[in-house]
Design a protein around this motif. Structure first.
Motif, mmCIF file in Angstrom:
data_model
loop_
_atom_site.group_PDB
_atom_site.id
_atom_site.type_symbol
_atom_site.label_atom_id
_atom_site.label_comp_id
_atom_site.label_asym_id
_atom_site.label_seq_id
_atom_site.Cartn_x
_atom_site.Cartn_y
_atom_site.Cartn_z
ATOM 1 N N LYS A 126 -24.794 15.428 13.107
ATOM 2 C CA LYS A 126 -25.076 15.607 11.676
ATOM 3 C C LYS A 126 -24.606 14.375 10.893
ATOM 4 O O LYS A 126 -25.190 14.007 9.882
ATOM 5 N N HIS A 127 -23.557 13.736 11.389
ATOM 6 C CA HIS A 127 -23.004 12.549 10.730
ATOM 7 C C HIS A 127 -23.408 11.270 11.465
ATOM 8 O O HIS A 127 -22.685 10.274 11.422
ATOM 9 N N GLU A 128 -24.538 11.347 12.137
ATOM 10 C CA GLU A 128 -25.164 10.194 12.810
ATOM 11 C C GLU A 128 -24.292 9.594 13.902
ATOM 12 O O GLU A 128 -24.246 8.384 14.090
ATOM 13 N N SER A 129 -23.588 10.464 14.620
ATOM 14 C CA SER A 129 -22.776 10.014 15.747
ATOM 15 C C SER A 129 -23.626 9.968 17.001
ATOM 16 O O SER A 129 -24.510 10.792 17.191
ATOM 17 N N GLU A 130 -23.314 9.016 17.848
ATOM 18 C CA GLU A 130 -23.960 8.910 19.152
ATOM 19 C C GLU A 130 -22.947 9.400 20.191
ATOM 20 O O GLU A 130 -21.869 8.828 20.336
ATOM 21 N N ILE A 131 -23.289 10.456 20.911
ATOM 22 C CA ILE A 131 -22.396 11.007 21.927
ATOM 23 C C ILE A 131 -22.461 10.098 23.153
ATOM 24 O O ILE A 131 -23.522 9.890 23.731
ATOM 25 N N VAL A 132 -21.321 9.554 23.547
ATOM 26 C CA VAL A 132 -21.252 8.682 24.723
ATOM 27 C C VAL A 132 -20.956 9.512 25.966
ATOM 28 O O VAL A 132 -21.603 9.356 27.001
ATOM 29 N N ALA A 133 -19.974 10.396 25.873
ATOM 30 C CA ALA A 133 -19.599 11.257 26.989
ATOM 31 C C ALA A 133 -18.899 12.489 26.432
ATOM 32 O O ALA A 133 -18.266 12.431 25.375
ATOM 33 N N ALA A 145 0.944 26.103 23.744
ATOM 34 C CA ALA A 145 2.401 26.037 23.789
ATOM 35 C C ALA A 145 3.015 26.800 22.617
ATOM 36 O O ALA A 145 4.105 27.348 22.726
ATOM 37 N N TYR A 146 2.327 26.838 21.487
ATOM 38 C CA TYR A 146 2.763 27.608 20.336
ATOM 39 C C TYR A 146 1.511 28.099 19.619
ATOM 40 O O TYR A 146 0.454 27.476 19.699
ATOM 41 N N PRO A 147 1.584 29.233 18.952
ATOM 42 C CA PRO A 147 0.388 29.760 18.284
ATOM 43 C C PRO A 147 -0.065 28.842 17.151
ATOM 44 O O PRO A 147 0.745 28.291 16.419
ATOM 45 N N VAL A 148 -1.359 28.687 17.036
ATOM 46 C CA VAL A 148 -1.966 27.951 15.928
ATOM 47 C C VAL A 148 -2.690 28.997 15.098
ATOM 48 O O VAL A 148 -3.781 29.428 15.450
ATOM 49 N N GLY A 149 -2.037 29.425 14.033
ATOM 50 C CA GLY A 149 -2.576 30.551 13.270
ATOM 51 C C GLY A 149 -2.585 31.778 14.172
ATOM 52 O O GLY A 149 -1.597 32.069 14.850
ATOM 53 N N PRO A 150 -3.717 32.479 14.244
ATOM 54 C CA PRO A 150 -3.781 33.658 15.119
ATOM 55 C C PRO A 150 -4.105 33.311 16.576
ATOM 56 O O PRO A 150 -4.134 34.191 17.421
ATOM 57 N N HIS A 151 -4.338 32.044 16.871
ATOM 58 C CA HIS A 151 -4.793 31.634 18.206
ATOM 59 C C HIS A 151 -3.617 31.370 19.140
ATOM 60 O O HIS A 151 -2.741 30.573 18.834
ATOM 61 N N LYS A 152 -3.647 32.039 20.294
ATOM 62 C CA LYS A 152 -2.628 31.810 21.319
ATOM 63 C C LYS A 152 -3.228 31.134 22.542
ATOM 64 O O LYS A 152 -2.514 30.717 23.429
ATOM 65 N N LYS A 153 -4.553 31.042 22.567
ATOM 66 C CA LYS A 153 -5.271 30.437 23.674
ATOM 67 C C LYS A 153 -6.358 29.542 23.091
ATOM 68 O O LYS A 153 -6.837 29.787 21.989
ATOM 69 N N GLY A 154 -6.734 28.499 23.821
ATOM 70 C CA GLY A 154 -7.765 27.617 23.312
ATOM 71 C C GLY A 154 -8.494 26.891 24.422
ATOM 72 O O GLY A 154 -7.997 26.759 25.533
ATOM 73 N N ALA A 155 -9.676 26.433 24.095
ATOM 74 C CA ALA A 155 -10.487 25.645 25.021
ATOM 75 C C ALA A 155 -10.582 24.237 24.450
ATOM 76 O O ALA A 155 -10.810 24.057 23.253
ATOM 77 N N TYR A 156 -10.395 23.241 25.303
ATOM 78 C CA TYR A 156 -10.405 21.858 24.864
ATOM 79 C C TYR A 156 -11.708 21.184 25.265
ATOM 80 O O TYR A 156 -12.174 21.336 26.392
ATOM 81 N N LEU A 157 -12.258 20.418 24.345
ATOM 82 C CA LEU A 157 -13.456 19.623 24.594
ATOM 83 C C LEU A 157 -13.102 18.168 24.314
ATOM 84 O O LEU A 157 -12.657 17.833 23.210
ATOM 85 N N LEU A 158 -13.273 17.323 25.320
ATOM 86 C CA LEU A 158 -13.028 15.890 25.181
ATOM 87 C C LEU A 158 -14.366 15.202 24.991
ATOM 88 O O LEU A 158 -15.281 15.390 25.800
ATOM 89 N N THR A 159 -14.488 14.424 23.928
ATOM 90 C CA THR A 159 -15.754 13.768 23.612
ATOM 91 C C THR A 159 -15.505 12.332 23.181
ATOM 92 O O THR A 159 -14.582 12.063 22.413
ATOM 93 N N TYR A 160 -16.330 11.442 23.681
ATOM 94 C CA TYR A 160 -16.353 10.054 23.214
ATOM 95 C C TYR A 160 -17.651 9.870 22.448
ATOM 96 O O TYR A 160 -18.722 10.260 22.930
ATOM 97 N N PHE A 161 -17.548 9.307 21.256
ATOM 98 C CA PHE A 161 -18.744 9.132 20.433
ATOM 99 C C PHE A 161 -18.622 7.860 19.600
ATOM 100 O O PHE A 161 -17.529 7.344 19.381
#
Length: 149
Positions: free
Chosen positions: A34-41, A51-67
């Motif tokens: 949307k902001h004219e980024s080119e996804i590299v990987a 390791a500690y809650p972030v708001g109500p979240h105790k679990k999370g999924a991580y996405l690594l992106t190079y753009f």
């Protein structure tokens, strides 16, 4: 402004990701495009308890992106990420041009292990040790008070 390469680590709401990882990844990529980024990987990094809650979240999924994106559009992109319900947190770093290819190659070939994060057993052990130390401190304090009298 010149186009720079950025590394983005996105912490996604694991309850919204459980349905389909591909949809979650596409959602983040759409925000970047949307902001004219080119996804590299891009790849799923990990799905783990935080390791500690972030708001109500105790679990999370991580996405690594190079753009790649024009630096002037980065602030608008971060603003949209903050408003998005799926993205809990983000960390975006500018990658030095000489390191970009190496980092992309390394990130796409590396698989994180569970050894890096705290396990439930480690947390229980840490909590038990803290409680034991606190109890010892209380007893020492009472002993000191008794000796003064």
């Amino acid at each position: 402004m010149p186009v720079n390469t950025y590394e983005g680590m996105f912490l996604l709401d694991s309850t919204k990701v459980t349905g389909s990882w591909e949809e979650a990844e596409t959602h983040v990529h759409d925000l970047l495009r949307k902001h004219e980024s080119e996804i590299v990987a891009s790849r799923q990094w990990d799905d783990r308890r935080l390791a500690y809650p972030v708001g109500p979240h105790k679990k999370g999924a991580y996405l690594l992106t190079y753009f790649r994106v024009d630096g002037s559009k980065l602030q608008e992109l971060v603003g949209d990420l903050h408003l998005d319900e799926m993205v809990v947190r983000e960390l975006i770093l500018k990658v030095h041009p000489k390191l970009a290819d190496h980092l992309v190659t390394q990130a796409m070939s590396f698989t994180p292990t569970d050894e890096g994060g705290p396990s439930d057993d480690d947390d229980r052990r840490d909590r038990r040790d803290r409680d034991r130390d606190r109890d010892r401190g209380d007893r020492r304090g009472r002993d000191r008070d008794r000796d003064r009298d």
